[in-house]
Design a protein around this motif. Structure first.
Motif, PDB file in Angstrom:
ATOM      1  N   ALA A 190       0.750  -0.879   0.312  1.00 51.98           N
ATOM      2  CA  ALA A 190      -0.127   0.322  -0.283  1.00 51.98           C
ATOM      3  C   ALA A 190       0.279   1.416  -0.348  1.00 51.98           C
ATOM      4  CB  ALA A 190      -0.765   0.129   1.041  1.00 51.98           C
ATOM      5  N   LYS A 191       1.810   1.000   0.839  1.00 55.68           N
ATOM      6  CA  LYS A 191       2.894   2.876   1.311  1.00 55.68           C
ATOM      7  C   LYS A 191       3.494   3.152  -0.159  1.00 55.68           C
ATOM      8  CE  LYS A 191       4.004   2.641   5.775  1.00 55.68           C
ATOM      9  NZ  LYS A 191       2.487   2.110   6.141  1.00 55.68           N
ATOM     10  N   PHE A 192       4.306   1.599  -0.757  1.00 57.70           N
ATOM     11  CA  PHE A 192       4.119   1.432  -2.461  1.00 57.70           C
ATOM     12  C   PHE A 192       3.512   2.327  -3.996  1.00 57.70           C
ATOM     13  CE2 PHE A 192       6.564   0.039  -6.236  1.00 57.70           C
ATOM     14  CZ  PHE A 192       7.953   0.394  -6.156  1.00 57.70           C
ATOM     15  N   LEU A 193       2.684   1.681  -3.407  1.00 56.76           N
ATOM     16  CA  LEU A 193       1.558   2.467  -4.353  1.00 56.76           C
ATOM     17  C   LEU A 193       1.106   3.544  -4.161  1.00 56.76           C
ATOM     18  CD1 LEU A 193      -0.918  -1.059  -4.894  1.00 56.76           C
ATOM     19  CD2 LEU A 193       0.652  -0.638  -6.948  1.00 56.76           C
ATOM     20  N   ALA A 194       1.849   4.158  -2.747  1.00 60.31           N
ATOM     21  CA  ALA A 194       1.050   6.198  -2.248  1.00 60.31           C
ATOM     22  C   ALA A 194       2.313   7.039  -2.804  1.00 60.31           C
ATOM     23  CB  ALA A 194       0.738   5.904  -1.320  1.00 60.31           C
ATOM     24  N   GLY A 195       3.435   5.791  -3.273  1.00 61.50           N
ATOM     25  CA  GLY A 195       4.459   6.573  -3.286  1.00 61.50           C
ATOM     26  C   GLY A 195       4.979   7.423  -1.973  1.00 61.50           C
ATOM     27  N   MET A 196       4.685   6.313  -1.004  1.00 64.48           N
ATOM     28  CA  MET A 196       5.675   6.155   0.252  1.00 64.48           C
ATOM     29  C   MET A 196       6.506   4.995   0.421  1.00 64.48           C
ATOM     30  SD  MET A 196       1.992   7.389   1.740  1.00 64.48           S
ATOM     31  CE  MET A 196       2.153   7.489   3.505  1.00 64.48           C
ATOM     32  N   MET A 197       7.763   5.758   1.580  1.00 67.77           N
ATOM     33  CA  MET A 197       8.682   4.568   1.468  1.00 67.77           C
ATOM     34  C   MET A 197       8.193   3.151   2.409  1.00 67.77           C
ATOM     35  SD  MET A 197      11.033   5.483   0.322  1.00 67.77           S
ATOM     36  CE  MET A 197      12.771   4.296   0.537  1.00 67.77           C
ATOM     37  N   PRO A 198       8.049   2.049   2.442  1.00 66.47           N
ATOM     38  CA  PRO A 198       8.002   0.608   2.639  1.00 66.47           C
ATOM     39  C   PRO A 198       9.573   0.710   3.751  1.00 66.47           C
ATOM     40  CG  PRO A 198       9.114   0.361   0.787  1.00 66.47           C
ATOM     41  CD  PRO A 198       8.998   1.750   0.527  1.00 66.47           C
ATOM     42  N   SER A 199       9.161  -0.433   4.448  1.00 63.28           N
ATOM     43  CA  SER A 199       9.632  -0.841   5.452  1.00 63.28           C
ATOM     44  C   SER A 199      10.999  -1.030   5.282  1.00 63.28           C
ATOM     45  CB  SER A 199       9.437  -1.853   6.161  1.00 63.28           C
ATOM     46  OG  SER A 199       9.230  -2.949   5.804  1.00 63.28           O
ATOM     47  N   LEU A 241      11.781  -1.946  -1.436  1.00 62.70           N
ATOM     48  CA  LEU A 241      12.664  -1.451  -0.940  1.00 62.70           C
ATOM     49  C   LEU A 241      13.702  -0.850  -2.102  1.00 62.70           C
ATOM     50  CD1 LEU A 241      13.157   0.251   1.220  1.00 62.70           C
ATOM     51  CD2 LEU A 241      15.311  -0.670   1.885  1.00 62.70           C
ATOM     52  N   PRO A 242      14.326  -1.797  -2.912  1.00 59.12           N
ATOM     53  CA  PRO A 242      14.965  -1.703  -3.942  1.00 59.12           C
ATOM     54  C   PRO A 242      14.344  -1.012  -5.127  1.00 59.12           C
ATOM     55  CG  PRO A 242      15.137  -4.079  -3.220  1.00 59.12           C
ATOM     56  CD  PRO A 242      14.072  -3.542  -2.318  1.00 59.12           C
ATOM     57  N   LEU A 243      12.903  -1.078  -5.296  1.00 55.09           N
ATOM     58  CA  LEU A 243      12.385  -0.875  -6.145  1.00 55.09           C
ATOM     59  C   LEU A 243      11.998   0.622  -5.776  1.00 55.09           C
ATOM     60  CD1 LEU A 243       9.494  -3.245  -6.920  1.00 55.09           C
ATOM     61  CD2 LEU A 243      11.903  -3.447  -8.273  1.00 55.09           C
ATOM     62  N   THR A 244      12.310   0.553  -5.228  1.00 54.05           N
ATOM     63  CA  THR A 244      12.177   2.901  -4.594  1.00 54.05           C
ATOM     64  C   THR A 244      13.582   3.054  -5.878  1.00 54.05           C
ATOM     65  OG1 THR A 244      13.071   2.903  -2.514  1.00 54.05           O
ATOM     66  CG2 THR A 244      10.724   2.438  -2.362  1.00 54.05           C
ATOM     67  N   ASN A 245      14.271   2.446  -5.476  1.00 54.39           N
ATOM     68  CA  ASN A 245      15.805   3.138  -6.471  1.00 54.39           C
ATOM     69  C   ASN A 245      15.243   3.522  -7.722  1.00 54.39           C
ATOM     70  OD1 ASN A 245      17.442   3.553  -3.803  1.00 54.39           O
ATOM     71  ND2 ASN A 245      17.771   1.274  -4.728  1.00 54.39           N
ATOM     72  N   GLU A 246      14.148   2.953  -8.196  1.00 54.93           N
ATOM     73  CA  GLU A 246      13.942   3.230 -10.129  1.00 54.93           C
ATOM     74  C   GLU A 246      13.229   4.908 -10.103  1.00 54.93           C
ATOM     75  OE1 GLU A 246      11.160   0.584 -11.635  1.00 54.93           O
ATOM     76  OE2 GLU A 246      12.631  -1.245 -10.877  1.00 54.93           O
ATOM     77  N   GLN A 255      10.206   7.295  -8.325  1.00 58.15           N
ATOM     78  CA  GLN A 255      10.879   8.187  -7.261  1.00 58.15           C
ATOM     79  C   GLN A 255       9.701   9.746  -7.935  1.00 58.15           C
ATOM     80  OE1 GLN A 255      14.912   8.319  -7.580  1.00 58.15           O
ATOM     81  NE2 GLN A 255      15.286   7.321  -6.170  1.00 58.15           N
ATOM     82  N   ARG A 256       9.107   9.743  -9.453  1.00 57.08           N
ATOM     83  CA  ARG A 256       8.572  10.335  -9.904  1.00 57.08           C
ATOM     84  C   ARG A 256       7.255  10.475  -9.622  1.00 57.08           C
ATOM     85  NH1 ARG A 256       4.500  10.208 -12.672  1.00 57.08           N
ATOM     86  NH2 ARG A 256       4.632   8.253 -13.038  1.00 57.08           N
ATOM     87  N   HIS A 257       6.541   8.790  -9.002  1.00 55.05           N
ATOM     88  CA  HIS A 257       5.619   9.005  -8.391  1.00 55.05           C
ATOM     89  C   HIS A 257       5.158   9.565  -7.463  1.00 55.05           C
ATOM     90  CE1 HIS A 257       1.831   6.395  -8.009  1.00 55.05           C
ATOM     91  NE2 HIS A 257       2.343   5.416  -6.511  1.00 55.05           N
ATOM     92  N   ALA A 258       6.234   9.343  -6.505  1.00 48.28           N
ATOM     93  CA  ALA A 258       6.251   9.619  -5.208  1.00 48.28           C
ATOM     94  C   ALA A 258       5.899  11.290  -5.114  1.00 48.28           C
ATOM     95  CB  ALA A 258       7.419   8.870  -4.379  1.00 48.28           C
ATOM     96  N   LYS A 259       7.343  11.690  -5.939  1.00 43.48           N
ATOM     97  CA  LYS A 259       6.567  13.614  -5.841  1.00 43.48           C
ATOM     98  C   LYS A 259       6.022  14.026  -6.128  1.00 43.48           C
ATOM     99  CE  LYS A 259       9.330  16.986  -7.880  1.00 43.48           C
ATOM    100  NZ  LYS A 259      10.518  17.689  -8.415  1.00 43.48           N
ATOM    101  N   PHE A 260       5.149  13.794  -7.407  1.00 44.11           N
ATOM    102  CA  PHE A 260       3.904  13.570  -7.632  1.00 44.11           C
ATOM    103  C   PHE A 260       2.325  13.500  -6.726  1.00 44.11           C
ATOM    104  CE2 PHE A 260       0.360  12.039  -9.262  1.00 44.11           C
ATOM    105  CZ  PHE A 260      -0.870  13.113 -10.359  1.00 44.11           C
TER     106      PHE A 260
END
Length: 403
Positions: A32-41, A47-52, A56-61
């Motif tokens: 849920a956090k990942f889809l919402a653009g929020m850091m997972p645990s 977690l490695p996918l948040t480097n894509e 990062q663009r999704h999270a900023k949006f």
């Protein structure tokens, strides 16, 4: 030789550890956090996918969009609810909702059980670590597209949502519920399929509720205070023929009386094809918050309800001719001001919100059984409105919530 064996053993252990990490399944809360653009645990396989760059663009949006929505809408709705809602019930009903937990929680944040319902299917969210190359970027983009209208105007463009969430690996309402729960500050604890038989009994996780069961999902979650709450979403037909042959309203009756929210409901309960759900809500709600697309004022038993109008009542948008309510207009001549907008007339200076509070129950129906809807009449001449846009794309004159 001994040293070689030690090196080989160490390599095997490292490879086993890496394989173990890859074999991990992300928790529903991290998903849920990942889809919402929020850091997972920190130990999440996501977690490695948040480097894509796509994430990062999704999270900023989403940081920007939800930050603006919080300031412009949600914080003001919560403040309004805190001021105007006394002793809310533990359950809230939100018919014709789609996956709109965001506004359900904003209006009724003190509820412990939320029941949302609409035609849209539950869908699914697969293991995001196993999506094919490029799948993450596509999935995140489709989620963003499906939320464009509700982030800007408070309701979904259903036809766009159906297209966007069928276009990729994730589908249906579930990913949107995940995003809204995470962005509302909730920790998702469990997600379980649920079905209702024709008597309203609930069956969980593959139990057989019969061939004509209503399908849905039960999500348990908690806010910052740690109290566990439950969200139900059911994919069901709310027309008379649909609810009379299903157990959905029977299930809801076990949770009544409840607080009810109705907005952007396409004026369906103004017609004769939705009388069953309309009567159910009138007889099983302690409070009803609605815009004028909800229950016509004529069907409320005025001896059973006290009305508190807020905002300004204008004519329905052009797509709904003949649905102007003179009695609603008269009621709103004494309306209190409001500082947020909802519904098809989402601009603050055009929004109407009616809070109806059920008076002490003496056993008589809360519906006016002798009432009929007001005779269709022409609305006052509409004012010219500026064209609305999502990004650079103009919206059509009507943004349909229901097909």
């Amino acid at each position: 030789m001994h040293s070689l064996r030690m090196v080989t053993l160490a390599a095997v252990m490292v490879l086993s550890a890496v394989a173990g990490v890859r074999a991990q399944t992300a928790s529903v809360d991290d998903t849920a956090k990942f889809l919402a653009g929020m850091m997972p645990s920190a130990d999440s396989p996501l977690l490695p996918l948040t480097n894509e760059a796509a994430w990062q663009r999704h999270a900023k949006f989403f940081d920007g969009a939800f930050g603006q929505l919080e300031q412009r809408q949600l914080s003001r709705i919560r403040a309004w609810a805190d001021t105007n809602l006394a002793a809310p019930k533990p359950t809230m009903f939100y018919m014709f909702s789609g996956p709109d937990f965001l506004y359900a929680n904003a209006f009724y944040s003190k509820a412990s059980t939320y029941v949302l319902s609409a035609l849209e299917p539950v869908g699914s969210v697969p293991d995001l670590t196993r999506l094919p190359r490029g799948g993450i970027a596509s999935a995140l983009y489709n989620v963003e597209r499906s939320l464009g209208s509700i982030l800007s105007f408070s309701f979904f463009i259903t036809k766009d949502m159906k297209t966007d969430l069928k276009a990729g690996q994730i589908s249906g309402t579930l990913p949107i519920l995940y995003v809204f729960l995470a962005r509302s500050g909730m920790t998702v604890r469990s997600v379980t399929p649920v079905s209702l038989d024709d008597k309203g009994a609930a069956y969980f996780a593959g139990e057989n509720a019969g061939p004509h069961a209503v399908r849905g999902v039960r999500i348990t979650f908690a806010g910052s205070e740690g109290v566990e709450k439950t969200l139900y979403y059911f994919s069901t037909d709310l027309s008379n023929s649909g609810v009379r042959t299903s157990g959905f309203l029977k299930f809801c009756a076990t949770l009544a009386p409840a607080n009810t929210l109705i907005k952007s409901a396409s004026y369906l309960m103004h017609s004769g094809n939705f009388t069953t759900v309309r009567n159910f809500l009138l007889n099983n709600s302690a409070t009803i918050i609605q815009d004028d697309s909800g229950i016509p004022l004529a069907y409320y038993n005025s001896t059973k309800w006290r009305f508190f109008p807020f905002g300004r009542y204008l004519a329905p948008i052009d797509k709904f001719p003949g649905l102007y309510q003179e009695s609603y207009a008269a009621l709103f001549r004494r309306a209190q001001p409001i500082d947020f907008g909802i519904g098809y007339r989402w601009r603050t200076h055009e929004t109407n919100v009616l809070l109806s509070v059920r008076l002490a129950d003496d056993g008589t129906p809360a519906i006016d059984a002798t009432a009929s809807a007001e005779a269709p009449r022409a609305a006052p001449p509409p004012r010219r409105r500026p064209r609305a846009f999502i990004g650079s794309r103009p919206l059509p004159d009507f943004w349909p919530f229901w097909r």
